[in-house]
Design a protein around this motif. Structure first.
Motif, PDB file in Angstrom:
ATOM      1  N   ILE A  21       0.839  -1.200   0.000  1.00  0.00           N
ATOM      2  CA  ILE A  21       0.000   0.000   0.000  1.00  0.00           C
ATOM      3  C   ILE A  21       0.876   1.252   0.000  1.00  0.00           C
ATOM      4  O   ILE A  21       0.640   2.192  -0.763  1.00  0.00           O
ATOM      5  CB  ILE A  21      -0.952  -0.007   1.208  1.00  0.00           C
ATOM      6  N   ILE A  22       1.897   1.273   0.849  1.00  0.00           N
ATOM      7  CA  ILE A  22       2.789   2.435   0.936  1.00  0.00           C
ATOM      8  C   ILE A  22       3.521   2.644  -0.388  1.00  0.00           C
ATOM      9  O   ILE A  22       3.610   3.766  -0.891  1.00  0.00           O
ATOM     10  CB  ILE A  22       3.771   2.275   2.109  1.00  0.00           C
ATOM     11  N   ILE A  23       4.013   1.568  -0.995  1.00  0.00           N
ATOM     12  CA  ILE A  23       4.736   1.689  -2.262  1.00  0.00           C
ATOM     13  C   ILE A  23       3.811   2.192  -3.366  1.00  0.00           C
ATOM     14  O   ILE A  23       4.191   3.078  -4.145  1.00  0.00           O
ATOM     15  CB  ILE A  23       5.389   0.342  -2.637  1.00  0.00           C
ATOM     16  N   ASN A  24       2.594   1.657  -3.428  1.00  0.00           N
ATOM     17  CA  ASN A  24       1.644   2.129  -4.448  1.00  0.00           C
ATOM     18  C   ASN A  24       1.306   3.604  -4.259  1.00  0.00           C
ATOM     19  O   ASN A  24       1.220   4.361  -5.232  1.00  0.00           O
ATOM     20  CB  ASN A  24       0.377   1.279  -4.442  1.00  0.00           C
ATOM     21  N   ASN A  25       1.115   4.015  -3.014  1.00  0.00           N
ATOM     22  CA  ASN A  25       0.825   5.427  -2.748  1.00  0.00           C
ATOM     23  C   ASN A  25       2.016   6.315  -3.102  1.00  0.00           C
ATOM     24  O   ASN A  25       1.842   7.427  -3.609  1.00  0.00           O
ATOM     25  CB  ASN A  25       0.406   5.639  -1.303  1.00  0.00           C
ATOM     26  N   LEU A  26       3.225   5.830  -2.844  1.00  0.00           N
ATOM     27  CA  LEU A  26       4.420   6.592  -3.231  1.00  0.00           C
ATOM     28  C   LEU A  26       4.499   6.741  -4.746  1.00  0.00           C
ATOM     29  O   LEU A  26       4.805   7.823  -5.249  1.00  0.00           O
ATOM     30  CB  LEU A  26       5.680   5.898  -2.719  1.00  0.00           C
ATOM     31  N   LYS A  27       4.202   5.665  -5.462  1.00  0.00           N
ATOM     32  CA  LYS A  27       4.245   5.734  -6.922  1.00  0.00           C
ATOM     33  C   LYS A  27       3.246   6.764  -7.438  1.00  0.00           C
ATOM     34  O   LYS A  27       3.559   7.540  -8.345  1.00  0.00           O
ATOM     35  CB  LYS A  27       3.941   4.363  -7.522  1.00  0.00           C
ATOM     36  N   LYS A  28       2.041   6.778  -6.859  1.00  0.00           N
ATOM     37  CA  LYS A  28       1.022   7.749  -7.271  1.00  0.00           C
ATOM     38  C   LYS A  28       1.477   9.170  -6.966  1.00  0.00           C
ATOM     39  O   LYS A  28       1.291  10.089  -7.755  1.00  0.00           O
ATOM     40  CB  LYS A  28      -0.308   7.473  -6.560  1.00  0.00           C
ATOM     41  N   LYS A  29       2.033   9.362  -5.792  1.00  0.00           N
ATOM     42  CA  LYS A  29       2.432  10.693  -5.344  1.00  0.00           C
ATOM     43  C   LYS A  29       3.618  11.230  -6.142  1.00  0.00           C
ATOM     44  O   LYS A  29       3.661  12.409  -6.478  1.00  0.00           O
ATOM     45  CB  LYS A  29       2.777  10.640  -3.857  1.00  0.00           C
ATOM     46  N   LEU A  30       4.563  10.367  -6.438  1.00  0.00           N
ATOM     47  CA  LEU A  30       5.789  10.816  -7.089  1.00  0.00           C
ATOM     48  C   LEU A  30       5.635  11.006  -8.594  1.00  0.00           C
ATOM     49  O   LEU A  30       6.178  11.952  -9.147  1.00  0.00           O
ATOM     50  CB  LEU A  30       6.926   9.835  -6.812  1.00  0.00           C
ATOM     51  N   GLY A  31       4.907  10.091  -9.233  1.00  0.00           N
ATOM     52  CA  GLY A  31       4.789  10.182 -10.688  1.00  0.00           C
ATOM     53  C   GLY A  31       6.163  10.187 -11.327  1.00  0.00           C
ATOM     54  O   GLY A  31       6.936   9.256 -11.181  1.00  0.00           O
ATOM     55  N   ARG A  32       6.499  11.267 -12.012  1.00  0.00           N
ATOM     56  CA  ARG A  32       7.807  11.378 -12.679  1.00  0.00           C
ATOM     57  C   ARG A  32       8.879  11.945 -11.755  1.00  0.00           C
ATOM     58  O   ARG A  32      10.040  11.991 -12.113  1.00  0.00           O
ATOM     59  CB  ARG A  32       7.673  12.286 -13.893  1.00  0.00           C
ATOM     60  N   LYS A  33       8.494  12.409 -10.585  1.00  0.00           N
ATOM     61  CA  LYS A  33       9.445  13.077  -9.666  1.00  0.00           C
ATOM     62  C   LYS A  33      10.114  12.073  -8.742  1.00  0.00           C
ATOM     63  O   LYS A  33      10.103  12.233  -7.537  1.00  0.00           O
ATOM     64  CB  LYS A  33       8.715  14.134  -8.844  1.00  0.00           C
ATOM     65  N   LYS A  34      10.683  11.012  -9.257  1.00  0.00           N
ATOM     66  CA  LYS A  34      11.241   9.948  -8.428  1.00  0.00           C
ATOM     67  C   LYS A  34      12.393  10.411  -7.543  1.00  0.00           C
ATOM     68  O   LYS A  34      12.681   9.814  -6.542  1.00  0.00           O
ATOM     69  CB  LYS A  34      11.657   8.773  -9.289  1.00  0.00           C
ATOM     70  N   GLY A  35      13.039  11.494  -7.887  1.00  0.00           N
ATOM     71  CA  GLY A  35      14.131  12.014  -7.079  1.00  0.00           C
ATOM     72  C   GLY A  35      13.657  12.682  -5.797  1.00  0.00           C
ATOM     73  O   GLY A  35      14.460  13.046  -4.950  1.00  0.00           O
ATOM     74  N   GLU A  40       8.788  13.195  -0.040  1.00  0.00           N
ATOM     75  CA  GLU A  40       7.393  12.754  -0.066  1.00  0.00           C
ATOM     76  C   GLU A  40       7.086  11.617   0.907  1.00  0.00           C
ATOM     77  O   GLU A  40       5.947  11.450   1.323  1.00  0.00           O
ATOM     78  CB  GLU A  40       6.994  12.323  -1.479  1.00  0.00           C
ATOM     79  N   LEU A  41       8.085  10.829   1.277  1.00  0.00           N
ATOM     80  CA  LEU A  41       7.860   9.669   2.133  1.00  0.00           C
ATOM     81  C   LEU A  41       7.153  10.005   3.449  1.00  0.00           C
ATOM     82  O   LEU A  41       6.194   9.324   3.815  1.00  0.00           O
ATOM     83  CB  LEU A  41       9.177   8.933   2.396  1.00  0.00           C
ATOM     84  N   PRO A  42       7.560  11.043   4.176  1.00  0.00           N
ATOM     85  CA  PRO A  42       6.859  11.335   5.439  1.00  0.00           C
ATOM     86  C   PRO A  42       5.360  11.601   5.244  1.00  0.00           C
ATOM     87  O   PRO A  42       4.543  11.190   6.063  1.00  0.00           O
ATOM     88  CB  PRO A  42       7.559  12.587   5.974  1.00  0.00           C
ATOM     89  N   TYR A  43       4.996  12.255   4.146  1.00  0.00           N
ATOM     90  CA  TYR A  43       3.583  12.556   3.899  1.00  0.00           C
ATOM     91  C   TYR A  43       2.791  11.292   3.584  1.00  0.00           C
ATOM     92  O   TYR A  43       1.659  11.125   4.047  1.00  0.00           O
ATOM     93  CB  TYR A  43       3.445  13.570   2.755  1.00  0.00           C
ATOM     94  N   VAL A  44       3.397  10.399   2.815  1.00  0.00           N
ATOM     95  CA  VAL A  44       2.720   9.144   2.478  1.00  0.00           C
ATOM     96  C   VAL A  44       2.565   8.280   3.726  1.00  0.00           C
ATOM     97  O   VAL A  44       1.507   7.687   3.961  1.00  0.00           O
ATOM     98  CB  VAL A  44       3.482   8.400   1.360  1.00  0.00           C
ATOM     99  N   LEU A  45       3.601   8.217   4.547  1.00  0.00           N
ATOM    100  CA  LEU A  45       3.513   7.439   5.787  1.00  0.00           C
ATOM    101  C   LEU A  45       2.466   8.031   6.731  1.00  0.00           C
ATOM    102  O   LEU A  45       1.698   7.302   7.360  1.00  0.00           O
ATOM    103  CB  LEU A  45       4.878   7.369   6.478  1.00  0.00           C
ATOM    104  N   TRP A  46       2.440   9.346   6.836  1.00  0.00           N
ATOM    105  CA  TRP A  46       1.450  10.012   7.690  1.00  0.00           C
ATOM    106  C   TRP A  46       0.037   9.691   7.211  1.00  0.00           C
ATOM    107  O   TRP A  46      -0.841   9.366   7.993  1.00  0.00           O
ATOM    108  CB  TRP A  46       1.695  11.519   7.703  1.00  0.00           C
ATOM    109  N   ALA A  47      -0.177   9.761   5.904  1.00  0.00           N
ATOM    110  CA  ALA A  47      -1.492   9.465   5.331  1.00  0.00           C
ATOM    111  C   ALA A  47      -1.884   8.024   5.632  1.00  0.00           C
ATOM    112  O   ALA A  47      -3.041   7.746   6.006  1.00  0.00           O
ATOM    113  CB  ALA A  47      -1.489   9.714   3.832  1.00  0.00           C
ATOM    114  N   ASP A  48      -0.942   7.100   5.510  1.00  0.00           N
ATOM    115  CA  ASP A  48      -1.238   5.694   5.780  1.00  0.00           C
ATOM    116  C   ASP A  48      -1.582   5.468   7.254  1.00  0.00           C
ATOM    117  O   ASP A  48      -2.500   4.727   7.576  1.00  0.00           O
ATOM    118  CB  ASP A  48      -0.052   4.824   5.376  1.00  0.00           C
TER     119      ASP A  48
END
Length: 122
Positions: A21-35, A40-48
């Motif tokens: 779930i966390i990896i899928n949400n990161l992929k959605k959030k990052l899109g092309r901005k993989k760098g 972005e990780l703290p926001y995705v973890l907080w949301a989860d």
């Protein structure tokens, strides 16, 4: 050692499920901005951690701490929940929440068992 309960999540697939779930949400959030992963990780973890789960009906944060999290935005832009906060009353409420956290965890455990039975029956 107990290996078939939430206490030992490696054995029952819960850890892998959470990671997926966390990896899928990161992929959605990052899109092309993989760098920007580190940003972005703290926001995705907080949301989860603050999203209620179907199996328990509670957020992981409330399951651990016995209270709902206040998101950082609520501290900058007060909501009804944060604008009526009184530090003394808040401390009393937190103590009361600690008294009922075991009951909330038991309820979550019952909901999770019912959820698992429902999923097994489908």
């Amino acid at each position: 050692m107990i290996t078939s309960t939430p206490v030992y999540s490696q054995a029952n697939g819960q850890a892998e499920s959470s990671y997926k779930i966390i990896i899928n949400n990161l992929k959605k959030k990052l899109g092309r901005k993989k760098g920007k992963l580190a940003e972005e990780l703290p926001y995705v973890l907080w949301a989860d951690r603050t999203t209620p789960k179907n199996a328990t009906g509670q957020t992981p944060f409330s399951s651990v701490f016995g209270a709902e999290a206040v998101i950082p935005t609520e501290m900058v832009y007060p909501t009804a929940r944060t604008s009526i906060r009184d530090p003394q009353t808040n401390n009393e409420n937190l103590v009361q929440d600690l008294d009922t956290v075991e009951e909330l965890r038991d309820q979550a455990s019952f909901r999770m068992a019912a959820y698992q039975q429902n999923m097994a029956g489908e």
